[in-house]
Design an enzyme around this catalytic site. Structure first.
Site, mmCIF file in Angstrom:
data_model
loop_
_atom_site.group_PDB
_atom_site.id
_atom_site.type_symbol
_atom_site.label_atom_id
_atom_site.label_comp_id
_atom_site.label_asym_id
_atom_site.label_seq_id
_atom_site.Cartn_x
_atom_site.Cartn_y
_atom_site.Cartn_z
ATOM 1 C CD GLU A 254 -7.471 9.684 1.567
ATOM 2 O OE1 GLU A 254 -7.782 9.837 0.364
ATOM 3 O OE2 GLU A 254 -7.982 10.333 2.483
ATOM 4 C CB CYS A 288 -4.436 8.729 -6.057
ATOM 5 S SG CYS A 288 -4.009 10.170 -5.057
HETATM 6 P P1 NAD Z 1 -1.154 -1.467 -3.109
HETATM 7 O O1 NAD Z 1 -2.547 -1.545 -2.621
HETATM 8 O O2 NAD Z 1 -0.638 -2.541 -3.976
HETATM 9 O O3 NAD Z 1 -0.125 -1.381 -1.890
HETATM 10 C C1 NAD Z 1 -0.205 -0.353 -0.905
HETATM 11 C C2 NAD Z 1 0.490 -0.822 0.357
HETATM 12 O O4 NAD Z 1 -0.266 -1.891 0.948
HETATM 13 C C3 NAD Z 1 1.909 -1.359 0.165
HETATM 14 O O5 NAD Z 1 2.718 -0.868 1.204
HETATM 15 C C4 NAD Z 1 1.701 -2.857 0.293
HETATM 16 O O6 NAD Z 1 2.851 -3.550 0.741
HETATM 17 C C5 NAD Z 1 0.611 -2.920 1.335
HETATM 18 N N1 NAD Z 1 -0.148 -4.170 1.378
HETATM 19 C C6 NAD Z 1 -0.311 -5.102 0.407
HETATM 20 N N2 NAD Z 1 -1.121 -6.095 0.838
HETATM 21 C C7 NAD Z 1 -1.490 -5.786 2.099
HETATM 22 C C8 NAD Z 1 -2.339 -6.400 3.069
HETATM 23 N N3 NAD Z 1 -2.966 -7.540 2.802
HETATM 24 N N4 NAD Z 1 -2.514 -5.791 4.257
HETATM 25 C C9 NAD Z 1 -1.893 -4.609 4.523
HETATM 26 N N5 NAD Z 1 -1.078 -3.972 3.653
HETATM 27 C C10 NAD Z 1 -0.879 -4.554 2.449
HETATM 28 O O7 NAD Z 1 -1.044 -0.035 -3.811
HETATM 29 P P2 NAD Z 1 0.165 0.546 -4.672
HETATM 30 O O8 NAD Z 1 0.208 -0.214 -5.950
HETATM 31 O O9 NAD Z 1 1.382 0.646 -3.827
HETATM 32 O O10 NAD Z 1 -0.322 2.048 -4.944
HETATM 33 C C11 NAD Z 1 -1.056 2.434 -6.072
HETATM 34 C C12 NAD Z 1 -2.516 2.640 -5.710
HETATM 35 O O11 NAD Z 1 -2.598 3.573 -4.655
HETATM 36 C C13 NAD Z 1 -3.331 3.216 -6.832
HETATM 37 O O12 NAD Z 1 -4.569 2.568 -6.890
HETATM 38 C C14 NAD Z 1 -3.531 4.676 -6.422
HETATM 39 O O13 NAD Z 1 -4.673 5.286 -6.960
HETATM 40 C C15 NAD Z 1 -3.600 4.540 -4.939
HETATM 41 N N6 NAD Z 1 -3.281 5.808 -4.282
HETATM 42 C C16 NAD Z 1 -4.284 6.494 -3.666
HETATM 43 C C17 NAD Z 1 -4.029 7.726 -3.071
HETATM 44 C C18 NAD Z 1 -5.122 8.533 -2.408
HETATM 45 O O14 NAD Z 1 -4.811 9.472 -1.711
HETATM 46 N N7 NAD Z 1 -6.375 8.189 -2.599
HETATM 47 C C19 NAD Z 1 -2.721 8.230 -3.095
HETATM 48 C C20 NAD Z 1 -1.733 7.499 -3.718
HETATM 49 C C21 NAD Z 1 -2.018 6.281 -4.309
#
Ligand code: NAD
Length: 518
Positions: A254, A288
């Site tokens: 997502e 999001c």
């Molecule tokens: P992010 O991608 O920076 O981080 C998300 C998670 O991934 C964190 O827990 C982080 O520690 C982890 N992570 C980082 N690198 C990783 C790796 N290499 N392997 C595995 N995990 C790793 O996202 P964010 O800044 O926390 O969240 C904001 C983003 O999330 C926005 O783009 C938003 O649109 C999206 N979002 C989407 C939805 C949806 O349902 N589509 C819902 C909420 C947020």
């Protein structure tokens, strides 16, 4: 073991880990910039130990059945409501969101989700009797069974630490899996608080574990689990998918969005303005499926901009108690820089800021004012890249064709909304937008319908949450075939002989060789 140093109103226990973590990371209150806790930054060894624990206890959890698991999840629903003030305090302390944003979009969603999956898991995962026209299975029993995968890893973002992470953990648990949740390092405390709740509600040790840590902790989790449910940015989602490819671990993603809103000439402009403002600024625009860009047909453009401007000027920003603020702080410090960059880029390319447009007057914390931009176009980052902040760029369009073309001119396809009094017409417009969800005269609330699938098109994701697909993805679809009256040998078995081959050939010609008879 490195534990959480509790401060002020934050009251959460340290996560249980089999092996002590060597490192820690700090958690800040983004409204004030103060450090409020430290959590263990777990490494691959600790994650492997947690995975072993999760796998050990999973069979007994599965054996509890839907009713046994559902009882615990329903208890948790009540626990959440009974402890909502404590949980809201923890959520607010690490996100900076307003009291109402925490209550309406986190507590209410979370409580609904615990009850929904407790009640509906069995219905969605009921074993199905399957009928087949295949000649080789005549007289046999065919069943489709949803068997829990075993150990599910959930990786969450920082914008909705309860809603996003638990919205996925709960169906995975209800299906009979053990779960390891890796919350965002920006907002780990809410997950730890809910882990306390689940423990108090009787979830067996090891069935639900929280693995705190940075990105590398998430990557280590991908290596250990049977399925990974990731919510976060599109860039990280791609990395997760690449890592998962090494172990052929299934992923559900997502990801980010740039949701468009279209206001048609016959729209109720007052409703459209209220909705644009609310779902553009909700949670400081860090949703999001926020409204990220608005296209308004020229006959109602001036009226729409005037209404949005007046309403946006009246918004109150702050971190006080219930009823004192409409918009909170930003949660993730670098996000303020992104918002500022998008606004400055738009201004440099000819956009006008009619409300907000700066970090405001806060001596601490991470803030950006609710901001309305006009005279924008698709040369500007504010219209093409995910801003994820309290901005509402509004663009005038000639007609609905231009609006649809611009709405689809994006790598993202999460949600979209169309406003028009002729709802049949507005729906026809909405159906032409490439998005996982489209709303007419509304936005975002589709997310609260747990029966309705929610997932992204294009670069916004892979797979869905909610509905039947939102729980079946945590299961192996196992095909079961039983032959009750078994002959010693079926006619097609060895040794092949010309007589039987001839009969089979005639049978296949009869079955499949008569053109449109099927
Ligand atoms: P992010 O991608 O920076 O981080 C998300 C998670 O991934 C964190 O827990 C982080 O520690 C982890 N992570 C980082 N690198 C990783 C790796 N290499 N392997 C595995 N995990 C790793 O996202 P964010 O800044 O926390 O969240 C904001 C983003 O999330 C926005 O783009 C938003 O649109 C999206 N979002 C989407 C939805 C949806 O349902 N589509 C819902 C909420 C947020």
């Amino acid at each position: 073991m490195a534990g959480i140093q509790e401060q002020e109103q934050v009251d959460v226990a340290a996560p249980e880990v089999a092996v002590p973590a060597a490192r820690e990371f700090a958690v800040e209150n983004p409204a004030t910039g103060e450090v409020i806790a430290h959590c263990p930054d777990l490494g691959a060894e600790e994650i492997a130990a947690m995975a072993r624990r999760g796998r050990e206890v999973q069979p007994a959890w599965e054996a509890l059945g839907f009713e046994g698991r559902g009882r615990i999840l329903k208890r948790m629903q009540k626990w959440l409501i009974d402890h909502q003030e404590e949980v809201i305090a923890v959520i607010r302390s690490e996100t900076g969101k307003t009291y109402e944003d925490a209550l309406i979009a986190e507590i209410s969603y979370g409580a609904a989700a615990f009850g929904f999956w407790a009640t509906n898991a069995e219905k969605y995962l009921a074993e199905e009797k399957v009928k087949s026209s295949a000649i080789l299975v005549k007289g046999k029993k065919l069943r489709l069974r949803y068997k829990p995968l075993g150990l599910v890893g959930v990786i969450g973002p920082w914008n909705y630490p309860l809603t996003n992470s638990f919205g996925d953990c709960v169906p995975a648990l209800a299906a009979g899996n053990s779960v390891i949740l890796k919350p965002s390092e920006i907002t780990p405390l809410t997950s730890l608080k809910l882990a306390e709740g689940l423990k108090a509600c009787g979830i067996p040790d090891g069935v639900f574990q929280v693995a705190t840590g940075l990105g590398a902790t998430g990557a280590a989790l991908v290596d250990q689990v049977d399925m990974i449910m990731f919510t976060g940015s599109t860039a990280t989602g791609k990395k997760v998918m690449k890592t998962a490819a090494d172990t052929l671990t299934p992923v559900s993603l997502e990801l980010g969005g740039k949701d468009p809103m279209i206001v048609l000439a016959d729209a109720d402009v007052e409703r459209a303005a209220n909705t644009a403002l609310y779902y553009g600024m909700l949670n400081g625009g860090q949703t999001c499926i926020s409204i990220e860009r608005v296209y308004v047909e020229s006959p109602v453009y001036d009226e729409f901009v005037a209404k949005v401007t007046e309403k946006a000027r009246a918004l109150r920003q702050g971190d006080g108690g219930a009823g004192t603020a409409d918009v909170g702080s930003m949660t993730f410090p670098p996000q303020v820089d992104i918002v500022e960059r998008h606004v400055e880029d738009a201004k440099a390319k000819g956009a006008r800021v009619v409300v907000g447009g700066s970090r405001g007057h806060h001596d601490k914390g991470y803030w950006y004012e609710p901001t309305v931009l006009v005279d924008v176009d698709h040369t500007m980052l504010a219209m093409t890249e995910e801003t994820f902040g309290p901005t509402l760029p509004i663009m005038k369009v000639r007609d609905e064709e231009e609006a649809i073309t611009l709405a689809n001119d994006s790598p993202y396809g999460l949600g979209a909304s169309v406003f028009g009094k002729d709802t049949g017409h507005a729906e026809a417009v909405a159906r032409r937008i490439d998005a996982g969800a489209v709303c007419v005269n509304d936005a975002l609330v589709n997310y609260s319908a747990l029966e309705l699938p929610m997932g992204g098109a294009k670069a916004s994701g892979l797979g869905t949450r909610h509905g039947a697909g939102g729980i079946r993805k945590y299961c192996q679809q196992q095909a079961v075939l039983i032959t009750p009256l078994a002959l010693k040998k079926d006619p097609h078995m060895y040794p092949y002989n010309a007589k039987m081959t001839g009969r089979l050939s005639k049978l296949f010609k009869f079955l499949y060789g008569r053109g449109d008879r099927g």
